[in-house]
Design a protein around this motif. Structure first.
Motif, PDB file in Angstrom:
ATOM      1  N   TRP A  95      83.549 121.055 115.820  1.00  0.00           N
ATOM      2  CA  TRP A  95      84.997 120.997 115.568  1.00  0.00           C
ATOM      3  C   TRP A  95      85.780 121.367 116.820  1.00  0.00           C
ATOM      4  O   TRP A  95      86.727 120.675 117.203  1.00  0.00           O
ATOM      5  N   LEU A  96      85.409 122.463 117.455  1.00  0.00           N
ATOM      6  CA  LEU A  96      86.141 122.893 118.647  1.00  0.00           C
ATOM      7  C   LEU A  96      86.033 121.851 119.754  1.00  0.00           C
ATOM      8  O   LEU A  96      86.994 121.601 120.487  1.00  0.00           O
ATOM      9  N   GLY A  97      84.864 121.223 119.873  1.00  0.00           N
ATOM     10  CA  GLY A  97      84.708 120.167 120.866  1.00  0.00           C
ATOM     11  C   GLY A  97      85.600 118.982 120.581  1.00  0.00           C
ATOM     12  O   GLY A  97      86.194 118.398 121.500  1.00  0.00           O
ATOM     13  N   ALA A  98      85.716 118.630 119.287  1.00  0.00           N
ATOM     14  CA  ALA A  98      86.603 117.520 118.918  1.00  0.00           C
ATOM     15  C   ALA A  98      88.064 117.862 119.215  1.00  0.00           C
ATOM     16  O   ALA A  98      88.822 117.012 119.695  1.00  0.00           O
ATOM     17  N   VAL A  99      88.464 119.102 118.949  1.00  0.00           N
ATOM     18  CA  VAL A  99      89.839 119.521 119.230  1.00  0.00           C
ATOM     19  C   VAL A  99      90.112 119.473 120.728  1.00  0.00           C
ATOM     20  O   VAL A  99      91.160 118.992 121.174  1.00  0.00           O
ATOM     21  N   VAL A 104      92.703 116.953 125.348  1.00  0.00           N
ATOM     22  CA  VAL A 104      92.562 116.418 126.714  1.00  0.00           C
ATOM     23  C   VAL A 104      93.128 115.001 126.774  1.00  0.00           C
ATOM     24  O   VAL A 104      93.883 114.651 127.696  1.00  0.00           O
ATOM     25  N   MET A 105      92.760 114.175 125.794  1.00  0.00           N
ATOM     26  CA  MET A 105      93.273 112.800 125.794  1.00  0.00           C
ATOM     27  C   MET A 105      94.792 112.769 125.632  1.00  0.00           C
ATOM     28  O   MET A 105      95.477 111.975 126.283  1.00  0.00           O
ATOM     29  N   THR A 106      95.307 113.649 124.773  1.00  0.00           N
ATOM     30  CA  THR A 106      96.759 113.693 124.573  1.00  0.00           C
ATOM     31  C   THR A 106      97.474 114.114 125.848  1.00  0.00           C
ATOM     32  O   THR A 106      98.516 113.541 126.210  1.00  0.00           O
ATOM     33  N   VAL A 107      96.954 115.111 126.534  1.00  0.00           N
ATOM     34  CA  VAL A 107      97.555 115.575 127.789  1.00  0.00           C
ATOM     35  C   VAL A 107      97.506 114.477 128.845  1.00  0.00           C
ATOM     36  O   VAL A 107      98.483 114.247 129.579  1.00  0.00           O
ATOM     37  N   LEU A 108      96.388 113.760 128.917  1.00  0.00           N
ATOM     38  CA  LEU A 108      96.272 112.682 129.901  1.00  0.00           C
ATOM     39  C   LEU A 108      97.291 111.577 129.627  1.00  0.00           C
ATOM     40  O   LEU A 108      97.934 111.064 130.550  1.00  0.00           O
ATOM     41  N   VAL A 109      97.438 111.205 128.348  1.00  0.00           N
ATOM     42  CA  VAL A 109      98.416 110.163 127.993  1.00  0.00           C
ATOM     43  C   VAL A 109      99.824 110.640 128.290  1.00  0.00           C
ATOM     44  O   VAL A 109     100.660 109.894 128.837  1.00  0.00           O
ATOM     45  N   THR A 110     100.115 111.883 127.954  1.00  0.00           N
ATOM     46  CA  THR A 110     101.458 112.427 128.190  1.00  0.00           C
ATOM     47  C   THR A 110     101.777 112.458 129.680  1.00  0.00           C
ATOM     48  O   THR A 110     102.879 112.088 130.105  1.00  0.00           O
ATOM     49  N   ASN A 111     100.832 112.890 130.488  1.00  0.00           N
ATOM     50  CA  ASN A 111     101.048 112.928 131.934  1.00  0.00           C
ATOM     51  C   ASN A 111     101.168 111.530 132.525  1.00  0.00           C
ATOM     52  O   ASN A 111     101.892 111.313 133.500  1.00  0.00           O
ATOM     53  N   ALA A 112     100.462 110.577 131.913  1.00  0.00           N
ATOM     54  CA  ALA A 112     100.519 109.208 132.439  1.00  0.00           C
ATOM     55  C   ALA A 112     101.864 108.560 132.154  1.00  0.00           C
ATOM     56  O   ALA A 112     102.369 107.769 132.957  1.00  0.00           O
ATOM     57  N   GLN A 113     102.468 108.906 131.020  1.00  0.00           N
ATOM     58  CA  GLN A 113     103.754 108.304 130.670  1.00  0.00           C
ATOM     59  C   GLN A 113     104.896 108.937 131.460  1.00  0.00           C
ATOM     60  O   GLN A 113     105.567 108.283 132.245  1.00  0.00           O
ATOM     61  N   GLN A 114     105.125 110.222 131.235  1.00  0.00           N
ATOM     62  CA  GLN A 114     106.174 110.968 131.944  1.00  0.00           C
ATOM     63  C   GLN A 114     107.514 110.213 131.961  1.00  0.00           C
ATOM     64  O   GLN A 114     108.274 110.290 132.910  1.00  0.00           O
ATOM     65  N   ALA A 115     107.778 109.482 130.895  1.00  0.00           N
ATOM     66  CA  ALA A 115     109.029 108.733 130.835  1.00  0.00           C
ATOM     67  C   ALA A 115     110.089 109.472 130.033  1.00  0.00           C
ATOM     68  O   ALA A 115     111.228 109.052 129.975  1.00  0.00           O
ATOM     69  N   SER A 116     109.705 110.559 129.420  1.00  0.00           N
ATOM     70  CA  SER A 116     110.623 111.306 128.575  1.00  0.00           C
ATOM     71  C   SER A 116     110.801 112.706 129.130  1.00  0.00           C
ATOM     72  O   SER A 116     109.946 113.222 129.844  1.00  0.00           O
ATOM     73  N   VAL A 117     111.921 113.322 128.760  1.00  0.00           N
ATOM     74  CA  VAL A 117     112.156 114.701 129.176  1.00  0.00           C
ATOM     75  C   VAL A 117     111.345 115.666 128.331  1.00  0.00           C
ATOM     76  O   VAL A 117     111.294 116.861 128.619  1.00  0.00           O
ATOM     77  N   SER A 118     110.713 115.173 127.279  1.00  0.00           N
ATOM     78  CA  SER A 118     109.933 116.010 126.382  1.00  0.00           C
ATOM     79  C   SER A 118     108.570 115.365 126.142  1.00  0.00           C
ATOM     80  O   SER A 118     108.484 114.155 125.935  1.00  0.00           O
ATOM     81  N   PRO A 119     107.477 116.152 126.163  1.00  0.00           N
ATOM     82  CA  PRO A 119     106.132 115.599 125.903  1.00  0.00           C
ATOM     83  C   PRO A 119     105.937 115.332 124.413  1.00  0.00           C
ATOM     84  O   PRO A 119     105.208 116.048 123.723  1.00  0.00           O
TER      85      PRO A 119
END
Length: 278
Positions: A95-99, A104-119
């Motif tokens: 479970w912890l590994g899945a979380v 990690v994937m969410t952070v990578l996608v958020t950093n890749a977009q960076q089109a919004s003032v809010s993640p």
């Protein structure tokens, strides 16, 4: 074999009174000498011998402590509480590994977009993780120690709180580490914390009525649908992550915590005590 353990030493050995280094010599010799083992049997009290075997069987049959349980006991957690915590399904590596992978994937996608003032993606997902962890930590469908908890002299509310605290510590800790990977958003990246507490406490407060699986599921579904609707209408920064929305989340968390306290006597681990627990 020309040397044997003296009878007095054999009797002392049987009583547990033989001291080193003679004890070590006797141990080694008895493993090889049939005559001395026969003498040991003849001078040993049968009742004491049976009790010794029973203690040995109990020690061999006792469940071994895992790493988490051993660490909890070392820091002062009671044995029975450490056992209940270590058996929590969502504290296992899978479970912890899945979380971790999801964050990690969410952070990578958020950093890749960076089109919004809010993640936004990260803020929407992060509050659901502790809520999901609570849903998976209690009840017969997921808890491998549920039968033990039913017969244990432990109030259902206390068991749920023990598991919930463990889940919150794990999930909020992982969420906090993921937040550090979004430094360009500053304090806005912490907007998930109050909604996470609000969702979790609301889900807990609804458990006596709806059960330990349905209640968090409905709360999580309502959260997701409301955010999707708000995003379609307004876009940009969603209401729960604005200053006003954070205040509302704090208020909801406080009210749900108060309701949870008032309903604490309705939590019981007996079968059929509340819906969703069979």
């Amino acid at each position: 074999m020309t040397w044997h353990v003296a009878e007095d030493d054999v009797r002392a050995y049987a009583r547990g009174e033989l001291a080193p280094p003679m004890l070590w010599s006797a141990d080694t010799h008895l493993a090889q000498c049939v005559d001395c083992r026969a003498l040991l049997t003849s001078v040993t009290d049968p009742v004491a011998l049976d009790a010794g075997w029973e203690r040995l069987d109990a020690e061999l049959d006792a469940p071994k402590r895992g790493l988490l349980e051993s660490l909890l006991v070392r820091v002062g957690v009671a044995d029975h509480t450490a056992r209940l915590l270590s058996a929590t399904p969502v504290l296992r590596r899978s479970w912890l590994g899945a979380v971790v992978a999801l964050l990690v994937m969410t952070v990578l996608v958020t950093n890749a977009q960076q089109a919004s003032v809010s993640p936004t993606l990260f803020l929407v997902l992060a509050p659901l993780l502790p809520l999901g962890g609570v849903a998976l930590s209690y009840g017969p469908r997921f808890d491998p120690t549920y039968e033990m908890a039913v017969v244990a002299p432990l109030h259902g509310f206390r068991l749920l709180m023990i598991r919930t605290v463990a889940v919150l510590v794990a999930c909020l800790g992982l969420n906090g580490l993921a937040t550090l990977a979004l430094p360009e958003y500053g304090l806005r990246a912490l907007g998930w914390l109050l909604p996470a507490l609000a969702l979790t406490t609301t889900g807990l407060a609804l458990i006596p009525r709806l059960g330990p699986v349905l209640a968090p599921s409905l709360v999580g579904g309502a959260w997701t649908l409301s955010l999707l609707a708000a995003y379609e209408i307004h876009g940009g920064t969603l209401a729960p992550f604005t200053p006003a929305g954070q205040g509302v989340a704090a208020m909801v968390a406080a009210l749900a915590a108060g309701l949870l306290y008032l309903l604490r006597d309705r939590f019981d681990t007996r079968p059929g005590a509340f819906p969703g627990v069979a």
